[in-house]
Design an enzyme around this catalytic site. Structure first.
Site, PDB file in Angstrom:
ATOM      1  N   LYS A   1       2.290   4.635   1.285  1.00 57.37           N
ATOM      2  CA  LYS A   1       2.452   5.223   2.626  1.00 57.37           C
ATOM      3  C   LYS A   1       2.248   6.734   2.516  1.00 57.37           C
ATOM      4  CE  LYS A   1       5.520   5.219   6.646  1.00 57.37           C
ATOM      5  NZ  LYS A   1       5.469   6.670   6.887  1.00 57.37           N
TER       6      LYS A   1
ATOM      7  N   TYR B   1      -7.494   2.447   6.033  1.00 57.26           N
ATOM      8  CA  TYR B   1      -6.768   1.262   5.575  1.00 57.26           C
ATOM      9  C   TYR B   1      -6.777   0.088   6.552  1.00 57.26           C
ATOM     10  CZ  TYR B   1      -3.245   3.620   8.454  1.00 57.26           C
ATOM     11  OH  TYR B   1      -2.592   4.255   9.484  1.00 57.26           O
TER      12      TYR B   1
ATOM     13  N   CYS C   1      48.777  27.227  -0.626  1.00 58.48           N
ATOM     14  CA  CYS C   1      48.166  26.153  -1.408  1.00 58.48           C
ATOM     15  C   CYS C   1      48.661  24.800  -0.889  1.00 58.48           C
ATOM     16  CB  CYS C   1      48.535  26.313  -2.887  1.00 58.48           C
ATOM     17  SG  CYS C   1      48.004  24.920  -3.918  1.00 58.48           S
TER      18      CYS C   1
ATOM     19  N   CYS D   1      50.313  25.919 -11.005  1.00 59.40           N
ATOM     20  CA  CYS D   1      50.089  24.910  -9.964  1.00 59.40           C
ATOM     21  C   CYS D   1      49.646  23.596 -10.614  1.00 59.40           C
ATOM     22  CB  CYS D   1      49.030  25.384  -8.973  1.00 59.40           C
ATOM     23  SG  CYS D   1      48.601  24.173  -7.699  1.00 59.40           S
TER      24      CYS D   1
ATOM     25  N   CYS E   1      44.810  29.999  -5.315  1.00 58.06           N
ATOM     26  CA  CYS E   1      46.254  29.793  -5.383  1.00 58.06           C
ATOM     27  C   CYS E   1      46.834  30.833  -6.338  1.00 58.06           C
ATOM     28  CB  CYS E   1      46.557  28.379  -5.870  1.00 58.06           C
ATOM     29  SG  CYS E   1      48.320  28.054  -6.133  1.00 58.06           S
TER      30      CYS E   1
ATOM     31  N   LYS F   1      10.823   2.809   2.930  1.00 56.13           N
ATOM     32  CA  LYS F   1      10.891   4.250   2.691  1.00 56.13           C
ATOM     33  C   LYS F   1      11.589   4.562   1.369  1.00 56.13           C
ATOM     34  CE  LYS F   1       9.790   6.883   5.589  1.00 56.13           C
ATOM     35  NZ  LYS F   1      10.302   7.252   6.922  1.00 56.13           N
TER      36      LYS F   1
ATOM     37  N   ASP G   1       1.888  10.494   3.514  1.00 51.32           N
ATOM     38  CA  ASP G   1       2.522  11.327   4.531  1.00 51.32           C
ATOM     39  C   ASP G   1       1.474  12.280   5.102  1.00 51.32           C
ATOM     40  OD1 ASP G   1       4.389  12.418   6.169  1.00 51.32           O
ATOM     41  OD2 ASP G   1       5.430  13.565   4.625  1.00 51.32           O
TER      42      ASP G   1
ATOM     43  N   CYS H   1      50.986  23.134  -4.144  1.00 50.64           N
ATOM     44  CA  CYS H   1      52.269  23.684  -4.590  1.00 50.64           C
ATOM     45  C   CYS H   1      52.974  24.501  -3.516  1.00 50.64           C
ATOM     46  CB  CYS H   1      52.075  24.528  -5.847  1.00 50.64           C
ATOM     47  SG  CYS H   1      51.153  26.064  -5.563  1.00 50.64           S
TER      48      CYS H   1
ATOM     49  N   GLU I   1       0.848  -1.192   0.000  1.00 52.33           N
ATOM     50  CA  GLU I   1       0.000   0.000   0.000  1.00 52.33           C
ATOM     51  C   GLU I   1       0.881   1.239   0.000  1.00 52.33           C
ATOM     52  OE1 GLU I   1      -3.033  -0.213   3.149  1.00 52.33           O
ATOM     53  OE2 GLU I   1      -2.561  -2.339   3.326  1.00 52.33           O
TER      54      GLU I   1
END
Length: 706
Positions: free
Chosen positions: A133, A240, A424, A460, A455, A330, A135, A427, A131
């Site tokens: 569900k 239900y 950085c 780099c 940077c 769920k 909410d 580097c 069935e």
């Protein structure tokens, strides 16, 4: 998930803080109808408590939230003691959970056969009823001689609230049944999504707080002290289950028959239930409704699976909290809670330092994730996040998860603040802060202005690697088989320094590399060769120019002058002298324009374009079919929320193929906002501006796609 190395002492402290936090949210949700976190975030906290109690059974007490149902009723209503205790289904979240539960049911029934009379021999014949569900808010309705005498909320499972007068205002709940009998039934009171939208619109006008979701609105409505208010809110219902039935009537022998009886005597019953004989059929039902649910008028958060035969339900019975004969499966959560175990810095192709949270693994949106973006260091300050914090994360579609908020009540005092980097991490060069739109740097966080740390080393290693990975991706040059790991190896081996170098690779260059056989080398070289003829929009995207994303690149490609077929021809077109010409393209903003001029003026980038030319790169604009080209000509689309019928990339391609334009923001120029599940602020902006909102069903009709 909980760490395997957690000690019982650590678990005890975590259980205590979780219990306090969960009890707070239980009261907000069940009693006050004023939740402050999503149902999914609450479920995630609850599931962690369940796992801890399972790992350390001595920590479970009778006062634990895992042993409670609902919450205490409000004092504003007369208390009602239920004739039958009201139960709450346990949850599962994936197919393995379904397999484990089914196995438990069969094992229990096999065990009970030895003690009670069950004409049940072949265990493979168990039927289940699935069935939807809903909410909403659980309600218990009592009738005498077919007349409604009481309507109550679930409360704590034993005592609820008498809301009879409010129940009478719900049109689908009959005051008189079609048969004169004594019966107590259980159902769900729900509010439609459209009605929630209408009510929240009114509440905005009245300066009132908004209902968080349909369930919150239904519960808040049913607990109104003035029944005239609830009568205006168009609540609905599905019944239900039967708790009590007159002795003069034979109780249905199956769950399916029970639902049919409920409908026969006048109740509104959700007819989308299905009898399933195998786990494959259950899984198919689950997947079907996970896809369909966004088109329903009511909210779904999963399906409920029950053993069909009542005699088997009776044999299986109940635990202290839940039926053993049923389970709630769920749908994948879009939000979850987890713990930040570390924060590491990732260098992007522009040189921006992005903090990435490394998480305790958690399941979200159907997959297990262990990382979430923190965007930038301003976001860390805004959230107040620390290493060791329990956080709520969310994921929409295929986007990397992000951190929504910190649950500060779960802090232990051992959390560590995240320091601002000065160099950085790759580097070692100094970094600087650039505030978007201001082109300035600062040593302190910039408050309301969004800024990033970059940077300062243009060479780099990390920056160049990310540039190449971006360029060869599916949305760029689309070189099949050239992923991040191979790019890294090619750089380390000195075979490439930039993306243009890729087009000079040979089979002989690749075969000496570990794990590169001759066939795989030939395959990659062929993919590189095929990428030499590239659509103009994809080439522009591949260049990685700041503020020139997929949509902007497509806009330029569809409006650019026809004679551009070679990479170096772009240099003169995007020169400062021609800026006014291409800035007339609708959708090209000031930031994109400035960035384009700056990128094409850079000598290093101009050299790269010449390298592309020497490699034989040919640019073209794909032809569009004339019969569909005008369908969306001149129309602008914005996408928001999680789409189920299309991937975002596929939908964008379909819209563009039909002449439409994709935009990343909603304005008065927007023609359509395509809305999926869990839409964000773009949906709200569209409603404010009166922009046409289209869901996936309407979009299919628009596209004539079945």
């Amino acid at each position: 998930m909980i760490p395997s190395f957690i000690t019982e002492e650590e678990a005890f402290l975590r259980v205590q803080t979780l219990t306090q936090e969960i009890n707070k949210h239980r009261r907000l949700y069940h009693t006050l109808d004023a939740p402050v976190i999503s149902d999914e975030a609450y479920d995630s906290l609850f599931d962690e408590l369940v796992l801890l109690e399972k790992k350390f059974p001595r920590l479970k007490t009778s006062e634990s939230p895992t042993q409670q149902i609902g919450s205490k009723p409000l004092n504003a209503f007369e208390k009602v003691r239920h004739s039958q205790r009201q139960w709450s289904f346990d949850d599962i979240f994936d197919r393995q959970g379904l397999i484990n539960w089914d196995k438990k049911v069969r094992n229990l029934l096999a065990r009970y056969e030895q003690n009670i009379t069950l004409s049940f021999v072949n265990h493979s014949t168990i039927e289940y009823v699935c069935e939807l569900k809903i909410d909403g808010l659980k309600a218990i309705l009592t009738y005498e001689q077919g007349k409604l005498i009481r309507g109550a909320t679930r409360g704590d499972g034993e005592v609820g609230e008498n809301v009879t007068e409010n129940i009478r205002t719900i049109r689908t709940i009959p005051s008189t049944l079609k048969k004169s009998l004594d019966i107590t039934v259980v159902g769900e009171i729900w509010l439609s999504k459209d009605e929630l939208e209408r009510i929240n619109t009114e509440r905005i006008k009245n300066g009132e707080s908004l209902f968080a979701n349909p369930r919150n609105a239904a519960a808040g409505s049913l607990r109104q002290l003035d029944s005239r208010v609830i009568a205006e809110r168009n609540l609905d219902s599905f019944v239900y289950d039967i708790d009590v039935l007159s002795e003069t009537y034979t109780f249905p022998t199956t769950q399916e028959a029970e639902l049919k009886l409920l409908r026969e005597i006048g109740f509104s019953v959700n007819l989308e239930f299905r009898v399933c004989k195998t786990l494959e059929e259950i899984e198919a039902y689950y997947k079907e409704w996970n896809t369909k649910r966004k088109n329903l008028p009511y909210a779904l958060d999963g399906i409920v699976i029950k053993v069909n035969e009542k005699r088997l339900q009776d044999a299986l019975g109940y635990t202290g909290k839940s039926p053993r004969f049923g389970i709630a499966y769920k749908f994948p959560a879009e939000q979850a809670t987890t713990v930040i175990e570390d924060v590491q810095i990732q260098i992007g192709r522009t040189g921006a330092l992005t903090p990435v949270a490394h998480l305790r693994p958690v399941r979200i949106a159907g997959s297990v994730v262990s990382r979430a973006t923190l965007h930038n260091f301003d976001e860390i300050q805004r959230l107040g996040v620390r290493i060791g914090d329990t956080v709520i994360i969310q994921k929409a579609g295929d986007i990397i998860p992000e951190i929504v908020s910190v649950i500060e009540n779960l802090r232990t005092g051992k959390e560590r603040e995240i320091s601002l980097p000065t160099h950085c991490p790759i580097c070692g060069n100094e970094v600087k802060r650039i505030t978007i739109g201001m082109n300035t740097s600062s040593d302190t966080l910039s408050g309301d202005l969004s800024s990033s740390i970059y940077c300062t080393n243009k060479n780099c290693f990390a920056i160049e690697k990310e540039k190449i990975v971006h360029a060869v991706s599916k949305k760029g040059l689309n070189i099949v088989g050239l992923g991040e790991k191979i790019v890294l190896v090619l750089i380390e081996q000195g075979l490439i320094k930039n993306v243009a170098d890729i087009f000079s690779l040979t089979v002989g260059d690749l075969t000496p590399i570990d794990r590169f056989g001759e066939k795989s080398a030939e395959k990659l070289v062929m993919a590189i060769k095929n990428a030499k003829k590239v659509p103009l929009n994809k080439f522009l995207f591949a260049l990685g120019i700041r503020y020139v994303g997929e949509e902007t690149a497509d806009l330029i490609a569809r409006n650019i002058i026809d004679h551009i077929h070679h990479p170096q021809e772009l240099m003169s077109f995007f020169s400062k002298q021609n800026e006014e010409q291409w800035k007339k393209i609708d959708g090209i903003g000031e930031k994109s324009a400035e960035s384009l001029v700056e990128w094409f003026a850079d000598p290093k980038n101009r050299d790269l374009l010449m390298m592309f030319h020497s490699a034989g790169i040919i640019l073209y604009v794909p032809e569009r079919r004339n019969d569909i080209r005008q369908m969306f000509a001149g129309r602008t689309f914005v996408l928001t929320g999680e789409l189920h019928s299309f991937t975002r990339d596929a939908l964008k391609a379909i819209i563009k193929e039909r002449g439409g334009t994709i935009s990343s923001s909603v304005s008065h120029k927007t023609d359509y906002v395509i809305v999926g599940e869990n839409p964000g602020s773009k949906y709200i902006n569209a409603k404010k501006l009166g922009v046409k909102i289209v869901d996936e069903t309407e979009l299919k009709q628009l596209l004539a796609i079945s």
